[in-house]
Design an enzyme around this catalytic site. Structure first.
Site, PDB file in Angstrom:
ATOM      1  CG  HIS A 141      -0.169  -0.078   2.527  1.00  0.00           C
ATOM      2  ND1 HIS A 141       0.488   1.003   3.084  1.00  0.00           N
ATOM      3  CD2 HIS A 141       0.038  -1.116   3.364  1.00  0.00           C
ATOM      4  CE1 HIS A 141       1.068   0.636   4.204  1.00  0.00           C
ATOM      5  NE2 HIS A 141       0.818  -0.639   4.410  1.00  0.00           N
ATOM      6  N   GLY A 142       0.246   2.373  -0.357  1.00  0.00           N
ATOM      7  CA  GLY A 142       0.952   3.649  -0.363  1.00  0.00           C
ATOM      8  C   GLY A 142       1.119   4.226   1.036  1.00  0.00           C
TER       9      GLY A 142
END
Length: 486
Positions: free
Chosen positions: A89-90
């Site tokens: 994920h970011g």
């Protein structure tokens, strides 16, 4: 040696170990201050799993949407026919647990009045007073959720990959994209942002539709695949819930290196050392990284530490990742068998369909997970393994270690398997070839030290793992536990 019929491959590269060591050493020396980043911190290379993606790829700073083509990528008559990616994920907010610890430290600073703050003899200012007067903007509701910068990480990654592999990410394939995600909001939202980036690539200037209305549909949640560690009884019992499994982490917290930092921070912040502990020190360091990653600012929390402190705190974080997600215990990596098998099942299916002159049903498979998803998988494949295990007692000996989590799995990190079909192959065996990319850079194969492998050779190298590594058997809890420390 596998080769593109239209292009000879370069001479064999240096051994993987040397390559990895050189790469990590280079990254360690790289400061974003040198690359023109106005908010970069000298501590940035040491933030571990809280590292910004652009710290690993500083070339993205001038134009984060422009693809960078690794010169080792195959070209000519070898055409990519499938891409399988495991993506972290970011950028995210701190967890609620981290925020509570930060609040505890902030309250400690605000209560300093009874000791009386004074300016530091070296900096000429009272850092503790600056931090005490600075409002905390972190709130419990944030609890690890994806931030706008994290959505931007994903949109930009989508744009770069679509530009780099236009035949795979062509408009006609959009409906055949397959997205799988962990159930955590930060992963689901990362998948959505990636799709939005692709939509912008296909339809510049048009308003974004709801993801549910896109041809490929929203990402599908599959925790058995992307959070395999939560579904592995052996891992949960022997590592996650075992009070002694992270012995080296706890021992390092009370060791001389951390004690030196405790003394320095207590003096800098002018608080009683008995009110501090390693966890509070670590959350202060992480806040320096969060402020940079989320808000793009130079945080006054960074002023508490110097580079020597940062190296020690990075090692503390790496110790946890090593013993909980890496080589510390065999079950850490073996628990990722289900994901490893899934990747090769996709590749096998693509090969079979191509051999039958059928269209590839899933030319792009995107799987959104966590650092805890990627590290076990890379360990299972034999990457970033040091000669000696990381322990609480060999910090100095491990200064040039390969296992540096921030340089392997920063925010938005990605491991890509790229399958090629080579039209003019001289033999059937040479018809299908594979490359791997880590964070958009070609990753040499462990079995050959080369940047490209025949698919059949890659499967043969991991034959033992593919045949013996079955999630149900690996995660079965035996009645008698045996120690498997490395």
């Amino acid at each position: 040696m596998p080769r593109d019929p239209g292009r000879f491959l370069r001479a064999p590269l240096a051994p993987v170990a040397a390559l990895a060591a050189a790469l990590l050493s280079s990254l360690a020396r790289c400061s974003l201050l040198e690359s023109g980043d106005p908010v970069a911190s000298a501590l940035s290379p040491y933030f571990g799993t809280k590292t910004r993606y652009e710290d690993v790829n500083p070339g993205l700073l001038p134009n984060p949407e422009a693809p960078w083509r690794d010169p080792e990528l195959l070209e000519g008559t070898c055409t990519p026919v499938q891409l399988v990616a495991v993506i972290r994920h970011g950028t995210r907010y701190p967890t609620a647990k981290q925020i509570r610890k930060l609040r505890q430290l902030h309250e400690l600073l605000q209560a300093r009045g009874r000791w009386g703050g004074r300016a530091s003899a070296t900096s000429g200012r009272d850092v503790g007073a600056v931090l005490a007067d600075r409002p905390l903007w972190y709130a419990d509701w944030m609890d690890g959720q994806l931030v706008e910068k994290g959505r931007q990480d994903m949109r930009q990654l989508a744009l770069r990959l679509a530009s780099l592999f236009p035949t795979l990410f062509c408009r006609e394939n959009f409906g055949r994209l397959r997205l799988v995600t962990s159930s955590k909001h930060r992963c689901v939202d990362s998948g959505v942002a990636f799709l939005q980036g692709l939509w912008q690539h296909y339809n510049p200037g048009l308003p974004l539709p709801d993801v549910a209305d896109m041809e490929c549909g929203p990402p599908r949640i599959n925790d058995k695949l992307m959070r395999f560690f939560d579904n592995c009884k052996k891992f949960l019992t022997e590592v996650e819930r075992n009070a002694t499994a992270l012995y080296h982490v706890e021992a390092f917290k009370t060791g001389p290196e951390m004690q030196d930092i405790l003394n320095k921070v207590a003096a800098t912040l002018q608080v009683p050392i008995n009110d501090l502990n390693a966890d509070l020190i670590q959350v202060a360091f992480f806040t320096c990284s969060f402020d940079l990653a989320i808000k793009g600012i130079k945080s006054p929390w960074c002023d508490v530490f110097d580079i020597d402190d940062a190296k020690v705190l990075e090692y503390l974080n790496d110790l946890k990742q090593y013993w909980k997600r890496g080589y510390g215990y065999t079950i850490n990596s073996r628990s990722s068998c289900i994901l490893f098998e899934d990747i090769f099942q996709h590749l096998d299916k693509a090969v079979e369909q191509k051999q039958r002159s059928q269209p590839i049903s899933s030319p792009v498979i995107l799987q959104f997970g966590h650092a805890e998803t990627l590290l076990p998988l890379l360990s299972l494949m034999g990457y970033f393994k040091d000669r000696e295990p990381l322990t609480a007692y060999n910090y100095k000996e491990q200064m040039h270690r390969k296992f540096r989590s921030g340089h392997i799995v920063p925010y938005a990190s990605n491991l890509i398997f790229l399958l090629y079909h080579c039209e003019n192959a001289k033999t059937p065996k040479e018809e299908f070839q594979v490359q791997m990319l880590l964070n958009e850079k070609v990753l040499p194969f462990a079995h050959s030290q080369e940047t490209v492998s025949l698919y059949e050779d890659l499967k043969n190298h991991y034959k033992g793992v593919l045949q013996s590594c079955h999630a149900i058997d690996e995660c079965k809890l035996l009645k008698v536990n045996s120690s498997d420390e490395l």
